[in-house]
Write a protein that holds these residues in place. Structure first.
Motif, short mmCIF file in Angstrom:
data_model
loop_
_atom_site.label_atom_id
_atom_site.label_comp_id
_atom_site.label_asym_id
_atom_site.label_seq_id
_atom_site.Cartn_x
_atom_site.Cartn_y
_atom_site.Cartn_z
N TYR A 228 70.46 17.63 76.16
CA TYR A 228 70.48 18.36 77.43
C TYR A 228 70.45 17.41 78.63
O TYR A 228 71.14 17.64 79.63
N ALA A 297 74.01 20.56 71.75
CA ALA A 297 73.40 21.35 72.82
C ALA A 297 73.72 22.84 72.72
O ALA A 297 73.11 23.65 73.43
N PRO A 300 71.69 27.35 73.63
CA PRO A 300 70.46 26.97 74.32
C PRO A 300 69.40 28.07 74.35
O PRO A 300 68.20 27.76 74.41
N ALA A 334 67.45 21.77 79.72
CA ALA A 334 68.09 22.78 78.86
C ALA A 334 68.39 24.06 79.62
O ALA A 334 69.39 24.73 79.34
N TYR A 337 71.88 23.96 80.99
CA TYR A 337 73.04 23.70 80.13
C TYR A 337 74.01 24.87 80.27
O TYR A 337 73.68 26.01 79.92
#
Length: 391
Positions: A228, A297, A300, A334, A337
């Motif tokens: 992230y 990633a 999330p 995060a 993201y």
């Protein structure tokens, strides 16, 4: 030895099948992808490329493939097999339970003479318990009694990375996989029924819950931190992000927080836990492992869940009186993201922009706005904005 492998993806072909091949097992892949089944049945072998250690690479042989829809075929394979593994993705466990229950019902027509193990190799929370419950709900009372007596479903911790090979390799071998130079598959010993077959690399762990939490809050939390923050700093490869000086400083703070918390939670010597963290860090920094930030990633919202790798790690630290500054920074990253190719990331962004960050913390992370952790994360968002990483 004969083994069934439910799933034919990269981990199945590149890790589990590799260990089974080294153990001289006959492998039956079972998958829903008819094209993949046809491809497996049409080829005598495929290559597992061990990145950075090509002398350890191997051509996997001695396998066949079945459709998951072929209940009779799966039941027949089950009656002949010594062990089974799953690598289907956690979201597909319910569909797998349908097929396994149907196959087990047919399997019950023949007597059982030895226990049978199903090892779940899923990056998912309590996959063995979920699969066992789902199968039980689909069996008759008599079948459930037989299942409980003869079948163990145990969870494994998968720590070998498997990545898509470059086109130059797949053109010659469409089944080949590129994998990390890692060879151990820890399995929950308490869930085993009877004596399982010996398989190269499989290690049965007595205190598996503690081991799994240690793995999640070291490897997965560190991976999320790298991914992230790497995304915010516009890195494409995981190894580039893991070698970024700014990210390394934050990663070391995260490892210090989780390391101390895990040491206190499970009585692990801190020196031993930090060595475990350094090994995880070494893996992510290894440039010979070509893997991508975007892949790690993805999804999330799940990874920001109350008990997952980020918020769960922060809660563990808080329980031991540790203020999780590093982990809070990872959570803050995060929350931003927003890769356009990931619909979950898009949904997260829409919720953040339409309802506000406090609603995201409450509904996604399970963090109330009046908690110290909420304030800490909001402070870290401001810090990331000040660095110019969050725009």
């Amino acid at each position: 030895m004969k083994a069934i492998l439910f799933g034919g993806g990269k981990i199945a072909r590149g890790f589990i099948a590799h260990l089974l091949y080294l153990s001289k097992a006959e492998i039956t892949f079972v998958d829903v992808n008819e094209q993949l089944i046809e491809l497996l049945n049409s080829r005598d072998s495929y290559r597992v490329h061990v990145m950075g250690a090509d002398h350890k690479s191997a051509d996997i042989r001695g396998f066949s493939a079945l459709s998951l829809r072929d209940a009779e075929g799966v039941a027949r394979a089950w009656s002949e097999a010594d062990i089974a593994f799953t690598s289907v993705g956690g979201k597909n466990l319910s569909a797998l339970a349908d097929a396994l229950a149907a196959a087990f019902a047919l399997r019950c027509r023949e007597p059982f003479v030895k226990p049978f193990q199903i090892i779940t190799c899923e990056n998912w929370k309590r996959p063995a318990a979920e699969l066992k419950q789902a199968i039980g709900e689909r069996l008759s009372e008599e079948q459930s009694e037989l299942f409980e007596r003869w079948v163990g479903i145990a969870e494994a911790a998968v720590m070998r990375s498997a990545v898509e090979p470059p086109p130059s390799l797949t053109e010659a071998d469409p089944l080949c996989v590129c994998v990390q130079d890692y060879w151990e598959l820890p399995v929950d010993a308490a869930a085993i029924v009877g004596e399982p077959p010996r398989i190269e690399g499989v290690r049965y762990i007595e205190q598996f819950g503690g081991f799994l939490e240690r793995k999640i809050y070291t490897n997965n939390t560190g991976n999320a931190t790298i991914s992230y923050l790497g995304y915010l700093k516009r890195h494409t490869r995981v190894s580039d992000a893991a070698n970024d000086e700014d990210i390394v400083r934050l990663l070391d703070v995260v490892y210090a927080e989780t390391g101390r918390a895990l040491s206190e939670e499970y009585g692990i010597p801190l020196q031993e836990q930090m060595a475990f963290a350094r090994e995880a860090k070494r893996k992510y920094q290894d440039a010979s492992i070509v893997d991508y930030v975007e892949r790690h990633a993805r999804d999330p919202i799940r990874k920001l869940g109350p008990e997952d790798r980020l918020v769960g790690a922060a809660r563990l630290a808080e329980r031991h009186g540790i203020e999780p500054h590093g982990i809070a920074t990872s959570i803050a990253a995060a929350l931003y993201y927003d890769h356009a190719s990931d619909p979950i990331a898009t949904a997260l962004k829409e919720k953040r922009e339409s309802q506000g960050m406090l609603a995201v913390l409450r509904d996604v992370c399970g963090i109330a706005e009046d908690e110290p952790l909420a304030g800490l994360i909001l402070d870290k968002i401001v810090w990331l904005q000040g660095k110019g990483w969050v725009r």
